[in-house]
Design an enzyme around this catalytic site. Structure first.
Site, PDB file in Angstrom:
ATOM      1  CG  HIS A 180       1.360 -15.656   5.057  1.00  0.00           C
ATOM      2  ND1 HIS A 180       2.782 -14.600   4.412  1.00  0.00           N
ATOM      3  CD2 HIS A 180       1.953 -16.537   6.078  1.00  0.00           C
ATOM      4  CE1 HIS A 180       3.497 -16.087   4.900  1.00  0.00           C
ATOM      5  NE2 HIS A 180       3.516 -16.622   6.109  1.00  0.00           N
ATOM      6  CG  ASP A 250       5.140 -20.970   2.199  1.00  0.00           C
ATOM      7  OD1 ASP A 250       4.718 -20.856   3.479  1.00  0.00           O
ATOM      8  OD2 ASP A 250       5.321 -20.593   1.928  1.00  0.00           O
TER       9      ASP A 250
END
Length: 292
Positions: A180, A250
């Site tokens: 992230h 993702d």
């Protein structure tokens, strides 16, 4: 019906006019809910009903793994971290398998009852004590013990009528960095990855409905992150493992995807590599740049 390739998010607890405009776009086929979209079960059901009033064929998803990753909370069963099932398995395998199946069914039933099609679960990553972002989300550190528990959890999900989406191919548990926030690099060899992290994916490929690859680079295998790599998604996942389900990227807004260019370039590379659904989350600007 033909479903568009983009999975996007919405602003809040109810749909805005802008949300409806974006959901109606033919390139959008799926929505993911975050904590900001969730209050009570009744509110979530009203939100998902409103989405389907715009597009009946939408897939609606959420992250409801349990433990730290559980978006639906008030009025929903609190699901333990999956690693607790691994600890249970080490003491009493039969009871742990039964518990895994029950937790899978409970999670899936509650999610389905509020109009959500699936949770991005289960996690197939292995817990080796390295990755803070995976950690207790993983079922076990030993591949075949993890497989046994994951299979039971999937059986529970399927009993409740839910798709199973395994993540994060080919394994995120052996790198410390959080994709992230940055691009993790796993410098192990193909032989090391294949003999360890790939085991759950290899064993369960035929039973999974979907797979989400990791924003991780394995430079001794391929220079691109797995979710943008034809080698990982086509050669390994499709040809070697025989996976026939849906590949979900993702989130392309994560820092682990930043090196692939602007959002249009990221979408093009991910889809060219083999992703059938691409996630663009928490950036309306990015979504609009792709929709044009």
């Amino acid at each position: 019906m033909t479903r568009g390739p983009l999975m996007i998010d919405v602003a809040g607890l109810t749909l805005t006019d802008e949300d409806r405009e974006l959901l109606a776009h033919p390139m959008v086929g799926s929505v993911i809910l975050f904590s900001r979209n969730v209050d009570t079960p009744e509110q979530v059901r009203a939100l998902t009903d409103a989405m389907r009033a715009v597009r009946p064929e939408l897939w609606i998803a959420v992250d409801q793994e349990g433990g730290r990753v559980q978006r639906l909370r008030e009025g929903f069963t609190r699901i333990p971290p999956m690693r607790t099932l691994g600890h249970h398995y080490d003491r009493d395998p039969d009871a742990a398998i039964a518990s895994a199946r029950q937790w899978g069914e409970t999670m899936a039933r509650e999610v389905r009852e509020v109009g959500i099609d699936f949770s991005f679960a289960p996690v197939l990553d292995l817990d080796v004590g390295v990755s803070g972002v995976i950690g207790d989300r993983a079922f076990h550190s030993e591949p075949m013990k993890a497989v046994t528990l994951i299979r039971a959890f999937m059986q529970g999900m399927k009993a409740a009528g839910m798709m199973t989406i395994g993540k994060h191919f080919p394994g995120h548990g052996s790198v410390a960095a959080d994709s992230h926030l940055e691009l993790p690099v796993d410098n192990r060899s193909w032989d090391e990855i294949s003999a360890y992290d790939l085991v759950p994916f290899r064993e369960l490929a035929a039973e999974l409905d979907g797979i989400m690859p990791a924003h991780v680079v394995y430079p001794q295998v391929d220079p691109l992150p797995a979710g943008f790599s034809e080698f990982w998604l086509k050669t390994v996942l499709r040809e070697q493992l025989g996976f026939t389900g849906v590949v979900f990227s993702d989130d392309l807004c994560m820092e682990g995807a930043a090196g692939l260019g602007d959002m249009r370039q990221r979408v093009a590379v991910a889809m060219g590599a083999g992703c059938g659904v691409v996630l663009i989350c928490n950036s309306r600007e990015a979504v609009r740049s792709v929709l044009g």
